[in-house]
Design a protein around this motif. Structure first.
Motif, PDB file in Angstrom:
ATOM      1  N   TYR A  45       0.811  -1.215   0.000  1.00  0.00           N
ATOM      2  CA  TYR A  45       0.000   0.000   0.000  1.00  0.00           C
ATOM      3  C   TYR A  45       0.850   1.273   0.000  1.00  0.00           C
ATOM      4  O   TYR A  45       0.335   2.371   0.222  1.00  0.00           O
ATOM      5  N   SER A  82      -5.460   2.569  -3.412  1.00  0.00           N
ATOM      6  CA  SER A  82      -5.775   2.053  -4.743  1.00  0.00           C
ATOM      7  C   SER A  82      -4.679   1.131  -5.257  1.00  0.00           C
ATOM      8  O   SER A  82      -4.943   0.113  -5.897  1.00  0.00           O
ATOM      9  N   GLN A  83      -3.431   1.451  -4.947  1.00  0.00           N
ATOM     10  CA  GLN A  83      -2.332   0.597  -5.385  1.00  0.00           C
ATOM     11  C   GLN A  83      -2.400  -0.756  -4.693  1.00  0.00           C
ATOM     12  O   GLN A  83      -2.207  -1.801  -5.325  1.00  0.00           O
ATOM     13  N   ALA A  96      -5.303  -2.741  -6.149  1.00  0.00           N
ATOM     14  CA  ALA A  96      -5.003  -3.159  -7.516  1.00  0.00           C
ATOM     15  C   ALA A  96      -4.007  -4.321  -7.508  1.00  0.00           C
ATOM     16  O   ALA A  96      -4.119  -5.273  -8.293  1.00  0.00           O
ATOM     17  N   ARG A  97      -3.029  -4.240  -6.623  1.00  0.00           N
ATOM     18  CA  ARG A  97      -2.050  -5.315  -6.504  1.00  0.00           C
ATOM     19  C   ARG A  97      -2.726  -6.602  -6.061  1.00  0.00           C
ATOM     20  O   ARG A  97      -2.433  -7.696  -6.571  1.00  0.00           O
ATOM     21  N   THR A  98      -3.630  -6.507  -5.118  1.00  0.00           N
ATOM     22  CA  THR A  98      -4.348  -7.688  -4.639  1.00  0.00           C
ATOM     23  C   THR A  98      -5.144  -8.334  -5.766  1.00  0.00           C
ATOM     24  O   THR A  98      -5.123  -9.556  -5.950  1.00  0.00           O
ATOM     25  N   LEU A  99      -5.858  -7.514  -6.524  1.00  0.00           N
ATOM     26  CA  LEU A  99      -6.648  -8.036  -7.639  1.00  0.00           C
ATOM     27  C   LEU A  99      -5.750  -8.659  -8.694  1.00  0.00           C
ATOM     28  O   LEU A  99      -6.063  -9.717  -9.250  1.00  0.00           O
ATOM     29  N   SER A 100      -4.617  -8.022  -8.956  1.00  0.00           N
ATOM     30  CA  SER A 100      -3.695  -8.533  -9.973  1.00  0.00           C
ATOM     31  C   SER A 100      -3.148  -9.895  -9.593  1.00  0.00           C
ATOM     32  O   SER A 100      -3.073 -10.809 -10.424  1.00  0.00           O
TER      33      SER A 100
END
Length: 613
Positions: free
Chosen positions: A178, A188-189, A192-196
């Motif tokens: 984060y 948001s980062q 986004a990293r978790t989703l990626s």
């Protein structure tokens, strides 16, 4: 270790860092880190004293990493190899408590996950934050495992589901994800990293392959072991943990290569996923060992099985009126069944009063398989007389004359067609057409009497411990009957086998699965619960056990029946089924392919001649 070392990564003696300050105080670093922090540079102890690049260059180690790293160094010759090996070792240690049970499970889980997230030499605030996040990771995985196990999921579903949860929670609950390159917090980062990491297409493709492979593996093992594998956490937990390791390890390495290397190395991806799977599988095995301690049962005394099979009831000397009619009447054989494991003759028994009773006679072929089936079906029928609704047709030992020979064996009354043929007839379908699953389920739902009788018969099939539970092993007359008890009353080796097995056989015949889904996870009706409790109370006494043993059961077999009866009385529901979904479709595809390959391109010459052409 092979694959972990390379000449370019040989260990180097660390040089003294500029800014090192040996005059540390406890107040600067905290009591717990004072000794270790004395060897750390100022930039590590004070994040504001150096930039983000310097922080990345000198990564802090977690407490767990610090503990296992010397062992990792002992089996590798490079720094990079030791770091990688340490990761596998920590994965093993964190996997063990996920599969443990009892009082030690949660403290062990908290210890391993918190100590692997908190970094030695970090600030107290960061350590507390990271320890809490680590605890969250462990708690999510533990809860996921319990949910999958409680829902009756297969090892494939459990392993893949936990693998996705593992890589997702690891990304979501890692504080560093984060913070951007400048050290600023970015929600948001992190998301986004978790989703990626979680939903990466490449990782999900591996999830699918792992699921299909392990699904077929489990179903095959289930069929070959006659359901015994379902009672072996040593196998189930190992497969689940190994699958979790492969899928999560692949996903994490894929994400790292995309972010740090900018290119994919499939050799490294495969190797790291495999090794993580091996170490996690070992962790699952150790967890299973802890979870199953104290579950083993003492075996029956020597000679107990022979004694059970020679009781007067098993020999046909103590019988009821229906058994007597089958035993003493004349058996008229009509045809021999083909394609069965046991020699089987269909015919009728003509009684002294002239009644013709449809029956099936099985001669004794002197094999253990026959002895088991005869014992099971006679004892299963006898349980009706004790108040159990096994609905096994009247069965008794006798001799019969077939083709001029007097054969010993047993005879069983035939009560209508099997359940598949019964449904097919009522739906008006031709004999050679498979019964559509949904049509069969709709018919069951619309016929209250059939559904009630089916639920009673299936429940008692599970009480008897039968695993081969499909619709062709039930017959229908005025009610649903249980037949073909070739695998019932298995002598339990542990109290884990007191949990009843539902629709466990993995077969291409899907009507059975559809029928049991109507019951799976549903509560027993109040009357059935009361019946189960009453049966357990009545036969768990010395007198009651003696009555059950007189039917031809050993003491351990009686334990199995009473244990499963008590399970139903206590849980008051139908157990959820384990479905090996891909196995069903792959089996059907395999059978279709075989039928195509075996189909002749032209009619055989003999058929052409027989048609007069």
């Amino acid at each position: 270790m092979a694959g972990l070392d390379s000449p370019s990564n040989q260990k180097k003696t660390p040089e003294k860092q500029e800014g090192d300050n040996p005059n540390l105080t406890i107040e600067n670093v905290g009591v717990g880190n004072f000794i270790v922090a004395g060897a750390l540079p100022e930039a590590w102890r004070n994040p504001g004293a150096a930039g983000q690049a310097d922080r990345q260059q000198h990564k802090l180690r977690s407490y767990l990493d610090t503990a296992v790293h010397p062992l990792a160094e002992a089996v590798t010759s490079t720094d990079k190899g030791a770091d990688e090996m340490s990761g596998y070792m920590r994965g093993f240690l964190k996997t063990v408590p996920i599969f443990m049970k009892g009082k030690l499970a949660l403290p062990s889980l908290a210890l391993t996950y918190m100590s692997d997230e908190a970094k030695m030499g970090d600030t107290v605030q960061n350590q507390l934050t990271d320890a809490g996040l680590g605890l969250g990771k462990g708690a999510l995985l533990k809860a996921s495992f319990r949910a999958f196990e409680g829902a009756g999921m297969t090892p494939a579903t459990t392993g893949v589901g936990m693998g996705i949860m593992n890589r997702g929670s690891d990304a979501m609950l890692t504080r560093g994800n984060y913070y951007d390159a400048k050290g600023d917090f970015s929600l948001s980062q992190g998301l986004a990293r978790t989703l990626s990491v979680t939903a990466n297409p490449g990782a999900m493709a591996v999830d699918a392959v792992a699921f299909g492979f392990n699904d077929v593996l489990f179903a095959t093992a289930f069929n070959r072991s006659r359901g015994a594998v379902a009672y072996k956490p040593s196998t189930l937990y190992t497969v689940s943990a190994g699958t979790m390791g492969v899928t999560s390890g692949f996903g994490r390495e894929l994400d790292r290569q995309l972010r740090e290397d900018g290119q994919l190395d499939f050799t490294q991806l495969s190797r790291k996923a495999f090794l993580q799977g091996v170490f996690d599988a070992a962790g699952g095995r150790v967890g299973a060992w802890q979870a199953t301690r104290g579950t083993r049962l003492e075996p029956d005394a020597p000679g107990a099985m022979e004694k059970a099979r020679s009781t007067p009831f098993q020999r046909g000397e103590v019988v009821d009126a229906r058994q007597q009619a089958l035993r003493d009447g004349m058996f008229i054989p009509e045809r021999q069944a083909s394609g069965l494991h046991t020699e089987t003759w269909f015919g009728k028994v003509k009684t002294e009063s002239g009644e013709l009773i449809p029956a099936v006679f099985r001669p004794n072929d002197k094999t253990e398989a026959f002895a088991v089936r005869m014992q099971n079906e006679i004892a299963g029928y006898g349980m009706n007389g004790l108040g159990f609704k096994t609905n096994v047709p009247a069965t008794v030992a006798r001799t019969a004359e077939i083709n001029g020979k007097s054969l010993t064996g047993y005879i069983q009354e035939m009560n209508g067609p099997n359940l598949v043929d019964h449904v097919r007839t009522n739906l008006g379908l031709p004999e050679n057409l498979a019964v559509p699953k949904q049509s069969a389920v709709d018919f069951l739902r619309s016929t209250t009497a059939l559904k009630t009788s089916y639920s009673d018969a299936f429940l008692h099939r599970m009480v008897m411990g039968e695993w081969d539970n499909h619709a062709m092993n039930m017959s229908v007359s005025d009610k649903v009957h249980n037949i073909d008890l070739g695998y019932a009353f298995k002598v339990p080796k542990s109290n884990l086998e007191f949990t009843p097995l539902p629709m466990a056989r993995k077969a291409y015949e899907t009507m059975s699965q559809g029928f049991y889904k109507e019951l799976s996870g549903k509560p027993l009706n109040p009357e059935t619960k009361v019946e189960m409790q009453g049966l357990y109370d009545r036969y768990s006494t010395p007198e009651g056990r003696a009555q059950m043993e007189a039917l031809g059961l050993t003491p351990r077999q009686v334990d199995g029946v009473l244990g499963r009866t008590n399970w139903f009385a206590t849980k008051a529901l139908f157990p959820k089924q384990q479905e090996a979904a891909s196995y069903v479709y792959l089996t059907r595809l395999s059978q279709f392919a075989k039928s195509v390959l075996r189909r002749p391109a032209h009619p055989p010459v003999t058929e052409t001649q027989g048609n007069g052409s």
